[in-house]
Design a protein around this motif. Structure first.
Motif, PDB file in Angstrom:
ATOM      1  N   GLY A  62       0.787  -1.221   0.000  1.00  0.00           N
ATOM      2  CA  GLY A  62       0.000   0.000   0.000  1.00  0.00           C
ATOM      3  C   GLY A  62       0.818   1.270   0.000  1.00  0.00           C
ATOM      4  O   GLY A  62       0.378   2.301  -0.527  1.00  0.00           O
ATOM      5  N   LEU A  63       2.019   1.229   0.574  1.00  0.00           N
ATOM      6  CA  LEU A  63       2.845   2.431   0.634  1.00  0.00           C
ATOM      7  C   LEU A  63       3.379   2.824  -0.745  1.00  0.00           C
ATOM      8  O   LEU A  63       3.369   3.997  -1.108  1.00  0.00           O
ATOM      9  N   SER A  64       3.819   1.838  -1.525  1.00  0.00           N
ATOM     10  CA  SER A  64       4.307   2.154  -2.870  1.00  0.00           C
ATOM     11  C   SER A  64       3.160   2.601  -3.766  1.00  0.00           C
ATOM     12  O   SER A  64       3.323   3.485  -4.613  1.00  0.00           O
ATOM     13  N   VAL A  65       1.972   2.006  -3.575  1.00  0.00           N
ATOM     14  CA  VAL A  65       0.799   2.426  -4.353  1.00  0.00           C
ATOM     15  C   VAL A  65       0.419   3.863  -3.991  1.00  0.00           C
ATOM     16  O   VAL A  65       0.108   4.674  -4.862  1.00  0.00           O
ATOM     17  N   ALA A  66       0.466   4.190  -2.697  1.00  0.00           N
ATOM     18  CA  ALA A  66       0.153   5.562  -2.262  1.00  0.00           C
ATOM     19  C   ALA A  66       1.076   6.569  -2.933  1.00  0.00           C
ATOM     20  O   ALA A  66       0.633   7.630  -3.384  1.00  0.00           O
ATOM     21  N   ALA A  67       2.357   6.236  -2.999  1.00  0.00           N
ATOM     22  CA  ALA A  67       3.326   7.137  -3.624  1.00  0.00           C
ATOM     23  C   ALA A  67       3.024   7.338  -5.101  1.00  0.00           C
ATOM     24  O   ALA A  67       3.122   8.452  -5.625  1.00  0.00           O
ATOM     25  N   GLU A  68       2.614   6.260  -5.796  1.00  0.00           N
ATOM     26  CA  GLU A  68       2.281   6.394  -7.219  1.00  0.00           C
ATOM     27  C   GLU A  68       1.001   7.196  -7.413  1.00  0.00           C
ATOM     28  O   GLU A  68       0.919   8.049  -8.299  1.00  0.00           O
ATOM     29  N   LEU A  69       0.006   6.941  -6.568  1.00  0.00           N
ATOM     30  CA  LEU A  69      -1.263   7.662  -6.708  1.00  0.00           C
ATOM     31  C   LEU A  69      -1.094   9.158  -6.497  1.00  0.00           C
ATOM     32  O   LEU A  69      -1.784   9.970  -7.131  1.00  0.00           O
ATOM     33  N   ARG A  70      -0.176   9.532  -5.622  1.00  0.00           N
ATOM     34  CA  ARG A  70       0.055  10.961  -5.363  1.00  0.00           C
ATOM     35  C   ARG A  70       0.378  11.698  -6.650  1.00  0.00           C
ATOM     36  O   ARG A  70      -0.032  12.839  -6.841  1.00  0.00           O
ATOM     37  N   ALA A  72       0.105  10.047 -10.005  1.00  0.00           N
ATOM     38  CA  ALA A  72      -0.704   9.585 -11.134  1.00  0.00           C
ATOM     39  C   ALA A  72      -2.155  10.038 -11.051  1.00  0.00           C
ATOM     40  O   ALA A  72      -2.773  10.342 -12.074  1.00  0.00           O
ATOM     41  N   VAL A  73      -2.713  10.054  -9.830  1.00  0.00           N
ATOM     42  CA  VAL A  73      -4.121  10.440  -9.651  1.00  0.00           C
ATOM     43  C   VAL A  73      -4.216  11.342  -8.416  1.00  0.00           C
ATOM     44  O   VAL A  73      -4.723  10.929  -7.368  1.00  0.00           O
ATOM     45  N   PRO A  74      -3.732  12.567  -8.504  1.00  0.00           N
ATOM     46  CA  PRO A  74      -3.668  13.428  -7.317  1.00  0.00           C
ATOM     47  C   PRO A  74      -5.028  13.756  -6.704  1.00  0.00           C
ATOM     48  O   PRO A  74      -5.105  14.138  -5.544  1.00  0.00           O
ATOM     49  N   GLY A  75      -6.108  13.579  -7.459  1.00  0.00           N
ATOM     50  CA  GLY A  75      -7.435  13.847  -6.918  1.00  0.00           C
ATOM     51  C   GLY A  75      -7.929  12.796  -5.946  1.00  0.00           C
ATOM     52  O   GLY A  75      -8.913  13.015  -5.235  1.00  0.00           O
ATOM     53  N   CYS A  76      -7.256  11.656  -5.897  1.00  0.00           N
ATOM     54  CA  CYS A  76      -7.623  10.577  -4.973  1.00  0.00           C
ATOM     55  C   CYS A  76      -6.706  10.651  -3.756  1.00  0.00           C
ATOM     56  O   CYS A  76      -5.496  10.552  -3.884  1.00  0.00           O
ATOM     57  N   ARG A  77      -7.291  10.816  -2.582  1.00  0.00           N
ATOM     58  CA  ARG A  77      -6.494  10.895  -1.360  1.00  0.00           C
ATOM     59  C   ARG A  77      -6.429   9.516  -0.710  1.00  0.00           C
ATOM     60  O   ARG A  77      -7.387   8.740  -0.769  1.00  0.00           O
ATOM     61  N   VAL A  78      -5.307   9.201  -0.096  1.00  0.00           N
ATOM     62  CA  VAL A  78      -5.058   7.867   0.445  1.00  0.00           C
ATOM     63  C   VAL A  78      -5.118   7.859   1.965  1.00  0.00           C
ATOM     64  O   VAL A  78      -4.563   8.743   2.624  1.00  0.00           O
ATOM     65  N   ILE A  79      -5.805   6.843   2.494  1.00  0.00           N
ATOM     66  CA  ILE A  79      -5.759   6.536   3.923  1.00  0.00           C
ATOM     67  C   ILE A  79      -5.187   5.130   4.054  1.00  0.00           C
ATOM     68  O   ILE A  79      -5.692   4.196   3.436  1.00  0.00           O
ATOM     69  N   ILE A  80      -4.147   4.980   4.838  1.00  0.00           N
ATOM     70  CA  ILE A  80      -3.596   3.661   5.131  1.00  0.00           C
ATOM     71  C   ILE A  80      -4.377   3.078   6.309  1.00  0.00           C
ATOM     72  O   ILE A  80      -4.530   3.730   7.344  1.00  0.00           O
ATOM     73  N   CYS A  81      -4.882   1.861   6.131  1.00  0.00           N
ATOM     74  CA  CYS A  81      -5.634   1.170   7.187  1.00  0.00           C
ATOM     75  C   CYS A  81      -4.948  -0.169   7.415  1.00  0.00           C
ATOM     76  O   CYS A  81      -5.001  -1.046   6.559  1.00  0.00           O
ATOM     77  N   THR A  82      -4.279  -0.326   8.548  1.00  0.00           N
ATOM     78  CA  THR A  82      -3.391  -1.469   8.734  1.00  0.00           C
ATOM     79  C   THR A  82      -3.422  -2.005  10.156  1.00  0.00           C
ATOM     80  O   THR A  82      -3.860  -1.317  11.080  1.00  0.00           O
ATOM     81  N   THR A  83      -2.944  -3.233  10.312  1.00  0.00           N
ATOM     82  CA  THR A  83      -2.778  -3.805  11.657  1.00  0.00           C
ATOM     83  C   THR A  83      -1.466  -3.342  12.272  1.00  0.00           C
ATOM     84  O   THR A  83      -1.252  -3.516  13.467  1.00  0.00           O
ATOM     85  N   PHE A  84      -0.575  -2.753  11.478  1.00  0.00           N
ATOM     86  CA  PHE A  84       0.766  -2.407  11.941  1.00  0.00           C
ATOM     87  C   PHE A  84       0.780  -1.021  12.584  1.00  0.00           C
ATOM     88  O   PHE A  84       0.943  -0.013  11.909  1.00  0.00           O
TER      89      PHE A  84
END
Length: 201
Positions: A62-70, A72-84
């Motif tokens: 998810g972290l590498s995907v978040a970096a790409e989305l920032r 590639a698709v800046p209109g989509c904001r990312v929330i990380i939801c994890t057990t860690f």
């Protein structure tokens, strides 16, 4: 309506999250995914406002995907939801451009609140993790030291690690010595374990 994409490799967790979010009158789950390699294309196809991403997934994390989305698709904001619930993961998530970080054992209303806040342009960080992270040192490892420790975690000799990361055995030894000192470990295996526990790998 706030359009949400849910990505988690555990089908039960993914389904439960989606079902819970659909109970909210202002949230619409537009996609559910279990493989990290499918996320960017799905975001382009379904145009979510929020991508709710797990950290560890098959294909891509998810972290590498978040970096790409920032980018590639800046209109989509990312929330990380994890057990860690580790400060190192929080730091890496924010560095990757995530606008929110929620731990899976949080109350459901906290996740819903995080989605609404992030959609409104704010940032949301799990309060307990934010308190834990306050005052902790940032990741002390260089990128190469982290690469070497990741390879160390897979086992093998120094020569095996050198082949994996594309460095000479002498350079790998130097990186290992430095990483062991920075993590205050006694062995390279312990250094890899401590770095993983802190979310630095």
């Amino acid at each position: 309506m706030i359009r949400v994409l849910v990505a988690d490799d555990q089908a039960l967790v993914r389904g439960a999250l989606a079902s819970m979010l659909r109970l909210e009158s202002d949230l619409d789950v537009v996609a559910e995914l279990g493989d990290g390699t499918e996320i960017v294309e799905a975001v382009r196809r379904t145009s979510p406002d929020i991508a709710l991403l797990d950290v560890q997934m098959p294909g891509r994390d998810g972290l590498s995907v978040a970096a790409e989305l920032r980018h590639a698709v800046p209109g989509c904001r990312v929330i990380i939801c994890t057990t860690f619930s580790r400060p190192g993961y929080l730091t890496r998530a924010l560095d990757a451009g995530a606008a929110g970080f929620v731990v899976k054992d949080s109350p459901p209303e906290q996740l819903v609140d995080a989605i609404r806040r992030v959609h409104s342009g704010l940032r949301f960080i799990d309060p307990a993790l934010a308190a834990q992270a306050r005052g902790l040192a940032v990741n002390p490892l260089t990128d190469r030291e982290a690469d070497v420790l990741r390879a160390t975690a897979e086992g093998g000799s120094v020569a095996d690690i050198a082949r994996t990361v594309g460095l000479s055995t002498g350079t790998v030894r130097n990186h290992l010595v430095s990483a062991i000192a920075k993590t205050q470990a006694r062995t390279r295996a312990e250094a890899a374990r401590l770095a993983e526990l802190n979310g630095w790998l």
